[in-house]
Design a protein around this motif. Structure first.
Motif, short mmCIF file in Angstrom:
data_model
loop_
_atom_site.label_atom_id
_atom_site.label_comp_id
_atom_site.label_asym_id
_atom_site.label_seq_id
_atom_site.Cartn_x
_atom_site.Cartn_y
_atom_site.Cartn_z
N ILE A 195 0.71 -1.34 0.14
CA ILE A 195 -0.07 -0.11 -0.18
C ILE A 195 0.89 1.16 -0.06
O ILE A 195 0.57 2.21 -0.60
N GLN A 196 2.14 1.24 0.46
CA GLN A 196 2.90 2.40 0.81
C GLN A 196 3.43 2.66 -0.81
O GLN A 196 3.70 3.72 -1.26
N TYR A 247 0.69 4.53 -2.42
CA TYR A 247 0.65 5.99 -1.79
C TYR A 247 1.81 6.57 -2.36
O TYR A 247 1.69 8.11 -2.96
N LEU A 248 3.06 6.20 -2.69
CA LEU A 248 3.91 6.98 -3.22
C LEU A 248 3.75 7.33 -4.84
O LEU A 248 4.39 8.24 -5.40
N LEU A 266 0.73 7.68 -6.07
CA LEU A 266 -0.11 8.82 -6.06
C LEU A 266 0.73 10.21 -5.77
O LEU A 266 0.41 11.25 -6.52
N VAL A 267 1.59 10.08 -4.75
CA VAL A 267 2.40 11.45 -4.69
C VAL A 267 2.97 11.69 -5.94
O VAL A 267 2.88 12.94 -6.28
N CYS A 269 11.08 9.27 2.24
CA CYS A 269 9.65 9.90 2.13
C CYS A 269 9.91 11.13 3.27
O CYS A 269 9.14 11.97 2.98
N LEU A 299 -0.18 11.77 2.14
CA LEU A 299 0.00 10.77 1.35
C LEU A 299 1.53 10.31 1.85
O LEU A 299 1.81 9.01 2.15
N GLU A 300 2.49 11.27 1.69
CA GLU A 300 3.97 10.61 2.13
C GLU A 300 3.73 10.22 3.42
O GLU A 300 4.67 9.45 3.95
N MET A 329 1.53 8.95 5.37
CA MET A 329 0.94 7.34 5.40
C MET A 329 1.66 6.52 4.96
O MET A 329 1.91 5.62 5.42
N ALA A 330 2.54 6.90 3.85
CA ALA A 330 3.52 5.87 3.24
C ALA A 330 4.65 5.56 4.11
O ALA A 330 4.99 4.38 4.61
N LYS A 343 3.45 3.08 7.06
CA LYS A 343 3.36 1.83 6.62
C LYS A 343 4.69 1.37 6.38
O LYS A 343 4.83 0.01 6.63
#
Length: 152
Positions: free
Chosen positions: A5-6, A9-10, A12-13, A86, A130-131, A133-134, A137
């Motif tokens: 999932i991370q 997220y990355l 998406l960033v 990150c 998002l960063e 959250m990554a 994780k």
């Protein structure tokens, strides 16, 4: 790699930040005309191909932030380094705002115009979230690997 999932997220960033290169970030207006502030510079509304004021450092910063997010996706085997990337990218995303507002103010003074912000300025804030959250994780994965190493 992308199953984690991370990594999503990355990704998406990276996609969000790199999309800022193709969006207007702000606008200027006065009695003489209207201008748009893009990542590359300030362009007139009458002739969008004519650059009035360059803003290359903003474009370089945005491209660097997107590149760091892309690189950190592929550092999944080295989680400590991935967490550092990150954190650094999150700090760069936060540093974008003062640099951008400095350019906004200086360009507004040189054009003698009032400025208005665009919706694209929300993207770095979403990217910071998002960063984070990554990062959390990735840290959870690192803690899980460390606990498994202690059992052996």
């Amino acid at each position: 790699m992308i199953q984690r999932i991370q990594s999503f997220y990355l990704f998406l960033v990276a996609a969000l930040v790199l999309s800022m290169l193709f969006m207007p970030l702000a606008g200027y207006s006065n009695a003489d005309g209207n201008w748009q502030f893009w990542a590359m510079g300030v362009y007139t509304m009458a002739d969008p191909a004519q650059m009035v004021l360059p803003a290359w450092p903003i474009a370089i910063l945005i491209a660097l932030m997107g590149l760091l997010a892309c690189i950190s996706i592929f550092l999944y085997k080295n989680r400590i380094l991935q967490m550092k990337f990150c954190l650094f990218n999150g700090l760069m995303l936060l540093a974008f705002y003062p640099i951008f507002f400095l350019y906004l103010w200086v360009n507004g003074k040189s054009l003698a115009a009032t400025s208005s912000l665009a919706a694209a300025l929300v993207i770095p804030l979403v990217a910071v979230i998002l960063e984070y959250m990554a990062y959390r994780k990735i840290n959870q994965d690192e803690q899980l690997v460390r606990s498994a190493d202690r059992i052996r």
